[in-house]
Design a protein around this motif. Structure first.
Motif, PDB file in Angstrom:
ATOM      1  N   SER A 168      -2.560   5.645  -1.971  1.00  0.00           N
ATOM      2  CA  SER A 168      -2.710   4.232  -1.626  1.00  0.00           C
ATOM      3  C   SER A 168      -3.909   3.995  -0.715  1.00  0.00           C
ATOM      4  O   SER A 168      -4.529   2.929  -0.759  1.00  0.00           O
ATOM      5  CB  SER A 168      -1.430   3.718  -0.963  1.00  0.00           C
ATOM      6  N   ASN A 198      -6.815   3.957  -3.097  1.00  0.00           N
ATOM      7  CA  ASN A 198      -6.599   3.115  -4.285  1.00  0.00           C
ATOM      8  C   ASN A 198      -6.748   3.904  -5.584  1.00  0.00           C
ATOM      9  O   ASN A 198      -7.457   3.492  -6.508  1.00  0.00           O
ATOM     10  CB  ASN A 198      -7.561   1.923  -4.288  1.00  0.00           C
ATOM     11  N   ASN A 246     -10.527   2.305  -7.876  1.00  0.00           N
ATOM     12  CA  ASN A 246     -11.177   1.024  -8.155  1.00  0.00           C
ATOM     13  C   ASN A 246     -12.675   1.226  -8.368  1.00  0.00           C
ATOM     14  O   ASN A 246     -13.339   1.896  -7.579  1.00  0.00           O
ATOM     15  CB  ASN A 246     -10.958   0.048  -6.994  1.00  0.00           C
TER      16      ASN A 246
END
Length: 297
Positions: free
Chosen positions: A120, A123, A144
């Motif tokens: 997390s 990402n 991302n």
């Protein structure tokens, strides 16, 4: 004596045969499956490219109208159905697909978009869609801005039904948990800090729960994805964690062990789970000692 055909005849005949082969080759590929993504020769088992061992949590989203998000939630892997879903995914037969033909994150009716969170903080996700026809599209392990590897898999109706079941169970639990939202949270009778070996207290010191609220013999020492050793607690009241976190949104709560604060989480949102995981400056040995003490209570 028969007259021999000129060599140009044989050259022309050969060219005709080659032309026919070129024309019918695509049709033969369609009939035999050669060159298609569904060919068993080209298939992989998903755990060959991603064993999912570092997955932290999973986000579910679903759609009732094209591209119109209907609902969603996140789950951790503390549920038998979730663990089973991951096993099914890792054992799924997949083939490489054409990423240009699919838009990541676009949802269609009767489909689910599922994002497995690997990290997390960075990402990093593995995202997939599955629909009621059992078609699965997988964007494998990407951050991302990166271009992910893309895979497809067909005939996964059982996987789709399992996702439907997980979502339905989550909705039912949420409905059950929220039916008493207007009822004020009831604190336990006040005692001095340290009266019980384990206590959970509010920001203003009220007693939220103690060891008597914990399901007997349910305590476990677990290793988190981060590598930290932690203590997992399961409560007798299945709706307790939701009611406790719902009543203390925006507050810091305090977990005491033998009168000392060992964990002080900030409550950002209600949690629909029956378990809490306490992390702190623990070693596995110290947690085993805590576990032994608490199981004696």
């Amino acid at each position: 004596m028969a007259k021999k055909k000129p060599y140009i005849y044989y050259i022309a005949l050969t060219l005709v045969v080659i032309l026919l082969l070129i024309l019918i080759a695509p049709k033969l590929q369609q009939l035999t499956g050669l060159g298609q993504g569904t060919s068993s020769d080209n298939s992989l088992q998903f755990n060959e490219i991603n064993d999912m061992e570092d997955a932290e949590s999973v986000l579910f989203n679903w759609y009732e109208d094209p591209n119109a998000w209907t609902g969603g939630f996140s789950l951790y892997f503390d549920d038998a159905n979730m663990k089973s879903l991951v096993v099914d995914l890792t054992e799924m037969k997949v083939t490489e697909g054409n990423l240009d033909e699919h838009d990541i994150g676009v949802g269609q009716p009767n489909s689910y978009l599922i994002a497995f969170v690997h990290d997390s903080s960075k990402n990093i996700y593995t995202t997939l869609t599955v629909n009621d026809k059992g078609s699965v599209q997988i964007w494998n392990r990407y951050a991302n801005g990166e271009t992910p590897e893309f895979y497809i898999s067909e005939n996964n109706q059982a996987f789709y039904e399992k996702v439907v079941g997980i979502v339905a169970a989550k909705k039912d639990r949420e409905k059950s948990a929220t039916k008493n939202d207007e009822v004020p949270f009831e604190y336990k009778a006040e005692t001095a800090v340290g009266t019980s070996i384990l206590e959970i207290r509010s920001q203003d010191g009220k007693l939220i729960a103690d060891v008597s609220d914990i399901e007997p013999n349910s305590l476990q020492v677990v290793t988190r994805v981060t590598g930290n050793t932690a203590l997992q607690i399961r409560f007798i009241d299945k709706e307790f964690v939701y009611r406790f976190t719902k009543a203390h949104i925006g507050e810091t709560t305090y977990f005491y062990l033998d009168g000392d604060v060992i964990f002080s989480p900030f409550i950002a949102q209600p949690l629909l789970t029956n378990d809490l995981v306490i992390e702190g400056d623990f070693t596995e040995v110290s947690l085993e000692e805590i576990l032994a003490k608490m199981n004696q209570q």
